[in-house]
Structure formats: C-alpha cells, structure tokens
Design a protein around this motif. Structure first.
Motif, short mmCIF file in Angstrom:
data_model
loop_
_atom_site.label_atom_id
_atom_site.label_comp_id
_atom_site.label_asym_id
_atom_site.label_seq_id
_atom_site.Cartn_x
_atom_site.Cartn_y
_atom_site.Cartn_z
N MET A 130 -22.22 11.06 -6.59
CA MET A 130 -21.42 9.84 -6.76
C MET A 130 -20.74 9.83 -8.12
O MET A 130 -19.55 9.48 -8.24
CB MET A 130 -22.32 8.62 -6.60
CG MET A 130 -22.69 8.28 -5.17
SD MET A 130 -23.45 6.65 -5.01
CE MET A 130 -25.01 6.90 -5.85
N ARG A 131 -21.48 10.16 -9.17
CA ARG A 131 -20.90 10.13 -10.51
C ARG A 131 -19.76 11.14 -10.65
O ARG A 131 -18.72 10.84 -11.26
CB ARG A 131 -21.99 10.41 -11.55
CG ARG A 131 -21.50 10.34 -12.98
CD ARG A 131 -22.63 10.33 -13.98
NE ARG A 131 -23.37 9.09 -13.91
CZ ARG A 131 -24.64 8.98 -13.55
NH1 ARG A 131 -25.32 10.06 -13.22
NH2 ARG A 131 -25.25 7.81 -13.52
N GLU A 132 -19.92 12.34 -10.09
CA GLU A 132 -18.84 13.33 -10.17
C GLU A 132 -17.61 12.87 -9.40
O GLU A 132 -16.48 13.06 -9.84
CB GLU A 132 -19.34 14.67 -9.62
CG GLU A 132 -20.35 15.36 -10.52
CD GLU A 132 -20.83 16.67 -9.93
OE1 GLU A 132 -20.52 16.92 -8.75
OE2 GLU A 132 -21.51 17.42 -10.65
N ARG A 133 -17.82 12.24 -8.24
CA ARG A 133 -16.68 11.76 -7.46
C ARG A 133 -15.92 10.67 -8.21
O ARG A 133 -14.69 10.66 -8.25
CB ARG A 133 -17.17 11.25 -6.11
CG ARG A 133 -16.08 10.81 -5.16
CD ARG A 133 -16.66 10.21 -3.90
NE ARG A 133 -17.34 11.21 -3.09
CZ ARG A 133 -16.75 11.99 -2.20
NH1 ARG A 133 -15.44 11.88 -2.00
NH2 ARG A 133 -17.44 12.86 -1.49
N VAL A 134 -16.68 9.72 -8.81
CA VAL A 134 -16.03 8.63 -9.53
C VAL A 134 -15.37 9.15 -10.80
O VAL A 134 -14.25 8.75 -11.15
CB VAL A 134 -17.08 7.54 -9.84
CG1 VAL A 134 -16.49 6.48 -10.76
CG2 VAL A 134 -17.57 6.90 -8.56
N THR A 135 -16.04 10.05 -11.52
CA THR A 135 -15.48 10.59 -12.75
C THR A 135 -14.20 11.37 -12.50
O THR A 135 -13.27 11.35 -13.32
CB THR A 135 -16.52 11.50 -13.44
OG1 THR A 135 -17.71 10.74 -13.68
CG2 THR A 135 -15.98 12.04 -14.75
N ALA A 136 -14.12 12.09 -11.36
CA ALA A 136 -12.92 12.86 -11.04
C ALA A 136 -11.70 11.97 -10.91
O ALA A 136 -10.56 12.42 -11.12
CB ALA A 136 -13.13 13.64 -9.75
#
Length: 433
Positions: free
Chosen positions: A378-384
């Motif tokens: 989730m964090r990688e998706r949001v950060t992207a």
C-alpha cells in the motif's frame, strides 16, 4: 555398491585439488618400488632372484634423493628430469649391479612429455634415452645387449610416447570444450540478436499502425468539429471515417500484440480496472464474509484520475483484508473517502482487539515467511503517486490506515522520485501486515 564410485569420485576431486599431496604419494610409491627392486639379483639363469643381495648405502641415498625430487615434478619438470637422470646415470657408473634408480627418471620424463610440446618431448626424450642407455651398456658388467640394458631403452621410450599421447588427448579435449563454449556463446548471441531484431520490427509495426491511424483520426475529427454546425452531413461522414480508422487501428494492434503471446497464455482481461465506482460491491464482499463494514463517507464525484481511483480502491481493499485477518472476532470497520482541496483522503478504521501476534510492528513488512507485505505494498502504491500513507494502532484499541492521494497524480520521473510525507505517530507505534 553405490558408495564405492562416490568414494572414488571424492578421492579424485581431493587429489585434483591437492596436486602436491598426490605427487608426494607417488614419490613414496616409486621409492618403495625402487627399494624392493634393489633386492633383486638379475642373475644369469631364467630371471632375477630375491634375497641374494642387499642394496648399497650409496644406492639407498640415491633412491631417496631421486624419489624426493619427484615431489616437485609439476612445478619444475625439466629440473626434476635433470636431477633424476643424473642420479640414475651415477648409479649405473659407480654401482654394479645397479639399483633401479632409473624408475624415477621414467616418471620425470613422462611428466616432461605430458607438459611440453612434441618437438621438445622428442629432443629431451632422445637425449635422456641415449644417456641412460649408454651409461647402462658401457659401465655395467652385463653385456651391452642384455635385457636390463634394453629395458632402460624401452622404458624411457615408452615414457616419452605415453606423455606425448596424454598431452595430445588433453589438448584435444580442451579444444572440444573450447569449441562447445564458443558455439554456446555464438548461439546465445544469435538468439539475442534475433530477439532484438524482432523487437525492433514489432516496434516499427506498432509505430506505423498508431502513427497512421491516429493521424487520420485527428484529421477527420478536426474536420467534423469544423463543419458540425454548417454541414452536419459532412461531419457525419468524417465521424464515420474516424470510427473506421479507429476500428482498423484496434484490429492491427490486436494482431501485432498477438504476435507477442505464446500458446497457453491466458487471455488478457477486457473488464475495466476497479475503482471507487464499485466500492459498494467491494464492501458487500466483506460483509458477506462476516465483517461489518460501514461507509461513512464516499466522495465519488467524477474527475478522479484513473491511477488515483485504482490506488484508493486497492488501499481500501488491502486495509479491509487486514481487518478481516488480524482484528479478531467481533471487529467492525469504517471506510471514508473525502476530497480535501487537491487531495483525496482515504481512511479505514477498525475496533479490533487482536493480540500482539496479530498486530506486528513495522519490521513485519518484510517477514521472511512470505507474509507481512500488505502495508508495504500500500505504501509503495501511494508513494508512487506522490501521496503519503500512515498506519498504526488507534488510541483505545483498533487500527487506523490513512492515505492521502493527490488528485493530480505525478507522471514520469516525478512519480518515481516523489517522497511521501513523514508518517505520523501511529505509523511508528506498530503496524499490521
């Protein structure tokens, strides 16, 4: 029966890795053979007799020196051959009957022949053969044509021939191995070249299809927009051309992309990517699974970018999945999606009472057992997308996942280099998978 070959294989590998140990063992065996042979008396009857003589102390010294020199036969083959040949010739000149010191010269000559080229082998072999045979014939008490003298000639000649044969076979095997490796490299390079050519051809085909048809669509759409009010019949004709050009482009793209697929590949999905428009269906699946979920706010106004819409859906899906797995029995969840200025805020709350094992800390995001990647994903998706995500326990119990997504999602390099906002205190106190 199966342990004997494996034992030989292990011993062979060990000896190959320790050549000095092998040469020392060989030198000991040669010394043993020479000492045993020194007790044999050639005699004048029908063969040698044992026990009728003992070797001279000087002969024992020469045999020990010759055998010791064989330990260095791989490192200094020529020097070892010179030393052993000189000791053998000394034995023939000063001792009668001589001890078989010449056995060490035979081993040394074989080593030289197996490690040099053929001209060097024949020159050194003939020289060693001549010196030792002459010393045996001219300084011994036996006739020059005796079998002992002829044996020196035969054994030195066979050592040269055997060493040359081993060297030739070794060179032949190395050449075959080198050709096989070269052929493998050539085959791989040819395969890479063909793949590169095929990619270039497909890229060229895609460019031709897209450039031609999109240009046609652009022109016809411009014509339709220009004559829409004054000449609607011509606008309809232009739109028909647009429809036909787009249909042709889709067909050609389908054929071109189909070349990249292999037999047995699954069909590409044709349904649209999920988003907040199907949030009710997602919530219904969790309700049917026994998790009470309440949607307290869901701003679904149009205009949300597709990437942000998909990211919001995935965050809610993963957060509810974690509630179902880790919150424990009797837990409830709340979901809200609110637009605040140029951002969309997604919040998922629960009142679960899971134990410490159910609510691991941040280090669980990369658990070695394969779990613990939900929050990380989730964090990688949001950060992207240039947003930020915080997750952690709530005061008084439960868990909270909060994501902030920019409505105008960054693209290109900015999407990869954007940094998320620092996590709040909730993200540092503990996290769920």
């Amino acid at each position: 029966m199966t342990t004997l070959p494996s034992g030989f294989a292990r011993a062979r590998r060990w000896l190959r890795d320790h050549p000095l140990a092998f040469d020392a063992a060989l030198a000991f065996c040669v010394l043993t053979a020479m000492i045993c042979g020194s007790f044999a008396d050639p005699g004048k009857g029908h063969g040698p007799t044992f026990g009728t003589r003992t070797p001279e102390p000087f002969s024992v010294l020469l045999m020990v020196l010759a055998a010791s020199a064989l330990v260095l036969r791989r490192r200094r083959p020529m020097a070892v051959l010179a030393v052993t040949g000189g000791l053998a010739a000394t034995e023939y000149i000063f001792i009668d009957p001589p001890a078989p010191v010449v056995m060490s010269s035979v081993i040394a000559l074989y080593t030289v022949a197996s490690r040099t080229d053929r001209p060097t082998t024949w020159r050194v072999g003939l020289l060693t053969m001549g010196i030792l045979t002459a010393a045996a014939m001219f300084f011994g008490s036996t006739p020059w044509y005796s079998q002992e003298n002829l044996g020196v000639f035969a054994w030195t000649g066979m050592a040269s021939a055997a060493g040359d044969a081993v060297r030739s076979r070794r060179a032949f095997v190395d050449a075959i191995r080198e050709r096989a490796e070269r052929a493998e490299r050539t085959r791989e390079e040819e395969a890479r070249r063909r793949v590169a050519e095929e990619r270039l051809r497909i890229a060229r085909d895609l460019h031709d299809v897209v450039a031609h048809h999109i240009a046609l669509v652009n022109v016809q759409a411009g014509v339709a927009a220009h004559v829409m009010d004054k000449r609607p019949d011509q606008a309809k004709e232009a739109l028909a051309h647009v429809r036909e050009a787009s249909r042709s482009a889709l067909n050609e793209l389908r054929v071109t992309v189909g070349l990249l697929r292999q037999s047995g590949d699954p069909e590409a999905p044709t349904e649209p990517a999920p988003g907040l428009a199907v949030l009710d269906e997602l919530v219904a699946t969790f309700r049917n699974a026994g998790l009470p979920v309440e949607v307290v706010g869901a701003d679904r106004a149009p205009g949300l970018p597709s990437a942000v819409d998909l990211a919001a859906y995935r965050v809610i899906q993963e957060a509810l999945t974690n509630v179902r797995k880790h919150a424990g029995a009797g837990a409830r969840a709340e979901v809200s999606v609110v637009r605040v200025g140029a951002t969309a805020e997604i919040t998922v709350l629960d009142n679960g009472r899971g134990g410490a094992a159910d609510r691991p800390g941040p280090e669980s995001e990369a658990a070695p057992d394969g779990g613990g990647h939900g929050l990380l994903g989730m964090r990688e998706r949001v950060t992207a997308l240039g947003g930020a995500l915080t997750a952690g326990p709530r005061y008084g119990g439960g868990f909270r996942v909060h994501a902030i997504l920019p409505i105008e999602a960054p693209t290109g390099e900015g999407a990869r280099t954007s940094e998320p906002e620092p996590p709040g205190p909730a993200a540092t106190t503990g996290e769920r998978r």
